[in-house]
Design a protein around this motif. Structure first.
Motif, PDB file in Angstrom:
ATOM      1  N   GLY A 169       0.565  -1.349  -0.179  1.00 27.13           N
ATOM      2  CA  GLY A 169      -0.269   0.019   0.239  1.00 27.13           C
ATOM      3  C   GLY A 169       0.433   1.348  -0.197  1.00 27.13           C
ATOM      4  N   VAL A 170       0.524   1.724  -0.187  1.00 28.63           N
ATOM      5  CA  VAL A 170       0.862   3.348  -0.288  1.00 28.63           C
ATOM      6  C   VAL A 170       0.361   5.139   0.926  1.00 28.63           C
ATOM      7  CG1 VAL A 170       1.611   2.947  -2.639  1.00 28.63           C
ATOM      8  CG2 VAL A 170       0.025   4.152  -2.411  1.00 28.63           C
ATOM      9  N   VAL A 171       0.931   5.247   1.134  1.00 32.00           N
ATOM     10  CA  VAL A 171      -0.297   6.567   2.001  1.00 32.00           C
ATOM     11  C   VAL A 171       0.231   7.809   1.901  1.00 32.00           C
ATOM     12  CG1 VAL A 171      -0.142   7.701   3.919  1.00 32.00           C
ATOM     13  CG2 VAL A 171      -0.099   5.088   3.512  1.00 32.00           C
ATOM     14  N   PHE A 172      -0.816   8.306   1.109  1.00 30.27           N
ATOM     15  CA  PHE A 172      -0.638   9.914   1.022  1.00 30.27           C
ATOM     16  C   PHE A 172      -1.510  10.435   2.013  1.00 30.27           C
ATOM     17  CE2 PHE A 172      -0.221   8.271  -3.113  1.00 30.27           C
ATOM     18  CZ  PHE A 172       0.277   9.040  -4.321  1.00 30.27           C
ATOM     19  N   ILE A 173      -1.149  12.101   2.599  1.00 30.25           N
ATOM     20  CA  ILE A 173      -1.884  12.702   2.978  1.00 30.25           C
ATOM     21  C   ILE A 173      -1.840  14.229   2.557  1.00 30.25           C
ATOM     22  CG2 ILE A 173      -1.694  14.240   5.353  1.00 30.25           C
ATOM     23  CD1 ILE A 173       0.006  11.586   6.502  1.00 30.25           C
ATOM     24  N   THR A 174      -2.615  14.679   2.053  1.00 24.68           N
ATOM     25  CA  THR A 174      -2.986  15.673   1.237  1.00 24.68           C
ATOM     26  C   THR A 174      -3.925  15.738   0.701  1.00 24.68           C
ATOM     27  OG1 THR A 174      -1.423  17.355  -0.718  1.00 24.68           O
ATOM     28  CG2 THR A 174      -2.201  15.128  -1.332  1.00 24.68           C
ATOM     29  N   SER A 175      -4.331  18.133   0.164  1.00 24.65           N
ATOM     30  CA  SER A 175      -5.961  18.248  -0.166  1.00 24.65           C
ATOM     31  C   SER A 175      -6.522  17.246  -1.520  1.00 24.65           C
ATOM     32  CB  SER A 175      -5.452  19.139  -0.392  1.00 24.65           C
ATOM     33  OG  SER A 175      -5.311  19.554   0.409  1.00 24.65           O
ATOM     34  N   LYS A 176      -7.430  16.527  -1.298  1.00 15.17           N
ATOM     35  CA  LYS A 176      -7.890  15.726  -2.601  1.00 15.17           C
ATOM     36  C   LYS A 176      -8.944  16.674  -3.574  1.00 15.17           C
ATOM     37  CE  LYS A 176     -12.485  15.941   0.230  1.00 15.17           C
ATOM     38  NZ  LYS A 176     -14.021  14.398   0.529  1.00 15.17           N
ATOM     39  N   PRO A 177      -8.451  16.286  -4.647  1.00 10.87           N
ATOM     40  CA  PRO A 177      -8.701  14.889  -5.133  1.00 10.87           C
ATOM     41  C   PRO A 177      -6.890  14.703  -5.219  1.00 10.87           C
ATOM     42  CG  PRO A 177      -9.610  16.024  -6.330  1.00 10.87           C
ATOM     43  CD  PRO A 177      -9.754  16.615  -5.204  1.00 10.87           C
ATOM     44  N   VAL A 178      -6.396  13.299  -5.472  1.00  9.61           N
ATOM     45  CA  VAL A 178      -4.989  13.430  -5.910  1.00  9.61           C
ATOM     46  C   VAL A 178      -5.243  12.217  -6.984  1.00  9.61           C
ATOM     47  CG1 VAL A 178      -2.534  12.150  -5.057  1.00  9.61           C
ATOM     48  CG2 VAL A 178      -4.505  12.848  -3.346  1.00  9.61           C
ATOM     49  N   ASP A 179      -4.282  13.671  -7.852  1.00  3.73           N
ATOM     50  CA  ASP A 179      -4.016  13.438  -9.185  1.00  3.73           C
ATOM     51  C   ASP A 179      -3.342  11.722  -9.583  1.00  3.73           C
ATOM     52  OD1 ASP A 179      -4.659  15.780  -9.956  1.00  3.73           O
ATOM     53  OD2 ASP A 179      -2.408  16.662 -10.741  1.00  3.73           O
ATOM     54  N   ALA A 180      -2.720  11.551  -8.726  1.00  4.52           N
ATOM     55  CA  ALA A 180      -2.099  10.306  -8.770  1.00  4.52           C
ATOM     56  C   ALA A 180      -3.048   8.783  -8.784  1.00  4.52           C
ATOM     57  CB  ALA A 180      -0.609   9.851  -7.918  1.00  4.52           C
ATOM     58  N   PHE A 181      -4.154   9.202  -8.404  1.00  2.00           N
ATOM     59  CA  PHE A 181      -5.480   7.838  -8.136  1.00  2.00           C
ATOM     60  C   PHE A 181      -6.544   8.474  -9.473  1.00  2.00           C
ATOM     61  CE2 PHE A 181      -4.205   8.466  -2.735  1.00  2.00           C
ATOM     62  CZ  PHE A 181      -3.226   7.546  -3.625  1.00  2.00           C
ATOM     63  N   LEU A 182      -6.249  10.106  -9.683  1.00  2.34           N
ATOM     64  CA  LEU A 182      -7.356   9.872 -10.452  1.00  2.34           C
ATOM     65  C   LEU A 182      -7.128   9.817 -12.524  1.00  2.34           C
ATOM     66  CD1 LEU A 182      -8.005  13.846  -9.801  1.00  2.34           C
ATOM     67  CD2 LEU A 182     -10.033  12.006  -9.526  1.00  2.34           C
ATOM     68  N   ARG A 183      -5.574   9.423 -12.604  1.00  2.00           N
ATOM     69  CA  ARG A 183      -4.452   9.138 -14.285  1.00  2.00           C
ATOM     70  C   ARG A 183      -4.696   7.729 -14.146  1.00  2.00           C
ATOM     71  NH1 ARG A 183      -0.748  12.929 -12.037  1.00  2.00           N
ATOM     72  NH2 ARG A 183       0.766  11.229 -11.964  1.00  2.00           N
ATOM     73  N   GLY A 184      -4.927   7.509 -15.113  1.00  2.00           N
ATOM     74  CA  GLY A 184      -4.959   5.935 -15.719  1.00  2.00           C
ATOM     75  C   GLY A 184      -5.950   4.706 -15.436  1.00  2.00           C
ATOM     76  N   ARG A 185      -5.942   3.511 -14.712  1.00  2.00           N
ATOM     77  CA  ARG A 185      -6.946   2.587 -14.493  1.00  2.00           C
ATOM     78  C   ARG A 185      -6.671   1.649 -13.591  1.00  2.00           C
ATOM     79  NH1 ARG A 185     -11.914   2.954 -17.384  1.00  2.00           N
ATOM     80  NH2 ARG A 185     -11.925   1.173 -16.630  1.00  2.00           N
ATOM     81  N   TRP A 186      -7.151   1.598 -12.857  1.00  3.65           N
ATOM     82  CA  TRP A 186      -7.153   0.541 -11.580  1.00  3.65           C
ATOM     83  C   TRP A 186      -7.695  -0.855 -11.290  1.00  3.65           C
ATOM     84  CZ3 TRP A 186      -3.196   2.348  -8.352  1.00  3.65           C
ATOM     85  CH2 TRP A 186      -2.792   3.251  -8.083  1.00  3.65           C
ATOM     86  N   ASP A 187      -6.857  -1.937 -11.223  1.00  2.00           N
ATOM     87  CA  ASP A 187      -7.646  -2.991 -11.499  1.00  2.00           C
ATOM     88  C   ASP A 187      -8.372  -3.252 -10.323  1.00  2.00           C
ATOM     89  OD1 ASP A 187      -6.205  -3.697 -14.067  1.00  2.00           O
ATOM     90  OD2 ASP A 187      -4.634  -4.301 -12.516  1.00  2.00           O
ATOM     91  N   PRO A 188      -9.848  -3.762 -10.524  1.00  2.00           N
ATOM     92  CA  PRO A 188     -10.469  -4.195  -9.200  1.00  2.00           C
ATOM     93  C   PRO A 188      -9.945  -5.066  -8.576  1.00  2.00           C
ATOM     94  CG  PRO A 188     -11.703  -5.112 -11.684  1.00  2.00           C
ATOM     95  CD  PRO A 188      -9.617  -4.648 -12.120  1.00  2.00           C
ATOM     96  N   GLY A 189     -10.673  -3.974  -7.110  1.00  2.00           N
ATOM     97  CA  GLY A 189      -9.971  -4.738  -5.711  1.00  2.00           C
ATOM     98  C   GLY A 189      -8.695  -3.387  -5.137  1.00  2.00           C
ATOM     99  N   PHE A 190      -8.344  -3.127  -6.102  1.00  2.00           N
ATOM    100  CA  PHE A 190      -7.589  -1.215  -5.028  1.00  2.00           C
ATOM    101  C   PHE A 190      -8.220  -0.813  -4.461  1.00  2.00           C
ATOM    102  CE2 PHE A 190      -4.296  -3.290  -8.481  1.00  2.00           C
ATOM    103  CZ  PHE A 190      -2.922  -2.843  -7.940  1.00  2.00           C
ATOM    104  N   LYS A 191      -8.603  -0.438  -3.591  1.00  2.00           N
ATOM    105  CA  LYS A 191      -9.326   0.322  -2.980  1.00  2.00           C
ATOM    106  C   LYS A 191      -8.928   1.299  -1.799  1.00  2.00           C
ATOM    107  CE  LYS A 191     -10.178  -4.110  -1.039  1.00  2.00           C
ATOM    108  NZ  LYS A 191      -9.151  -4.314  -1.374  1.00  2.00           N
ATOM    109  N   PHE A 192      -9.492   2.404  -1.334  1.00  2.00           N
ATOM    110  CA  PHE A 192      -8.785   2.959   0.178  1.00  2.00           C
ATOM    111  C   PHE A 192      -9.066   2.563   0.983  1.00  2.00           C
ATOM    112  CE2 PHE A 192      -9.108   6.888  -3.582  1.00  2.00           C
ATOM    113  CZ  PHE A 192      -7.843   6.711  -3.164  1.00  2.00           C
TER     114      PHE A 192
END
Length: 321
Positions: A169-192
């Motif tokens: 996992g990765v931990v971000f602490i910053t104002s939402k939304p985070v570009d890294a989580f908006l770009r590209g596509r995530w496989d099913p199951g990746f979650k917060f």
């Protein structure tokens, strides 16, 4: 130095304010730069945003670094400094409660809960970032013993995507939304992973928040939200003695910033400015006197607290440095 040079030097320095921001890739330095842009008044006010090692170290800069009059700091960093600097509440005032930095814990599909993270490899970004400072503090309060890494998040995300190196996992602490989580596509199951204010000793420093499907449509199901916590981020000022030259500079910064706050809420500036509440309090600190006076004259709304801690009632009139 001739008379002309002396006059130019004095004019340039007379109304210059040093504002410690943070790392170039962080949200705080963007806030500092946008403040500088809006309050600029030529020779009458010039704010210098200062790139530092991160918002956590901005507390130290505000206390000790020459030329720094104000800083963007995190509430939990300030809390940590209280054990090292007992009179810190007399030396630092707050100007404005800026924005919350939300905790994002993104994990691989096989991770289902916080308990599943124990012993796993988790990345907290590079030293100096809010994640690298506040993340371990939060995990300690959650009593989560993990294998911490501090590599650039893009590299850690790629490892996590591919299941390489045991990165869970990765931990971000910053104002939402985070570009890294908006770009590209995530496989099913990746979650917060959800984190509640009741999951750790968070009541004195942190605030409840949520990550919603509007924030992250690929990672949060439509209409749902993931409970999390946030770190309050504060615009603070050194408590210069009233009547001093530095006190007057920060007072002018406050007047310009508060009078032009609506400009910062327009398109082109960080969207978090739209949620800034000018009367929101920061428990444990006194507001810089000219800021409180401006509010009393112009915004007599009932103050709102930034977190659940009790105010310390620290006296005004800090020492010189």
């Amino acid at each position: 130095m001739n008379r002309s040079d002396t006059a130019a030097k004095n004019r340039l320095n007379a109304w210059t304010v040093g504002l410690a921001g943070g790392l170039l890739e962080g949200a705080p330095i963007r806030f500092a730069t946008e403040i500088a842009r809006v309050v600029d008044e030529g020779d009458a006010l010039h704010v210098l945003p200062i790139v530092t090692r991160g918002p956590a170290e901005n507390v130290e800069a505000l206390l000790y670094l020459r030329g720094v009059d104000a800083a963007i700091i995190n509430a939990d960093a300030l809390e940590q400094f209280r054990t090292l600097v007992p009179n810190i509440d007399q030396r630092i005032n707050y100007v404005l409660n800026l924005f919350p930095s939300e905790l994002h814990i993104l994990v691989r599909p096989e991770i289902q809960s916080l308990a599943d993270l124990k012993g796993k490899r988790i990345n907290f970004n590079t030293p100096g970032t809010t994640a690298a400072y506040s993340g371990p503090l939060i995990f300690n309060r959650l009593k989560l013993d993990v294998e911490k890494t501090f590599i650039p998040h893009p590299a850690a995300i790629e490892q996590m995507r591919k299941g390489e190196g045991g990165m869970a996992g990765v931990v971000f602490i910053t104002s939402k939304p985070v570009d890294a989580f908006l770009r590209g596509r995530w496989d099913p199951g990746f979650k917060f992973l959800p984190v509640g204010i009741e999951d750790g000793d968070f009541y004195t420093t942190y605030l409840p928040s949520a990550l919603t499907s509007k924030d992250y449509p690929q990672l949060v199901p439509e209409g749902q939200e993931v409970q999390t916590i946030s770190v309050p981020t504060i615009l603070a000022a050194y408590n210069w003695p009233k009547g001093s030259d530095r006190y007057a500079r920060v007072a002018r910064l406050v007047d310009h910033l508060f009078s032009r706050l609506d400009q910062l809420r327009t398109p082109g500036f960080h969207p978090a400015w739209r949620d800034v509440n000018i009367v929101a309090e920061v428990p444990g600190l006194r507001r810089f006197a000219p800021a409180q006076e401006w509010i009393d004259r112009n915004a007599p709304d009932r103050p709102q607290r930034a977190s659940g801690a009790a105010a310390s009632g620290a006296p005004t009139g800090g020492p010189q440095r």
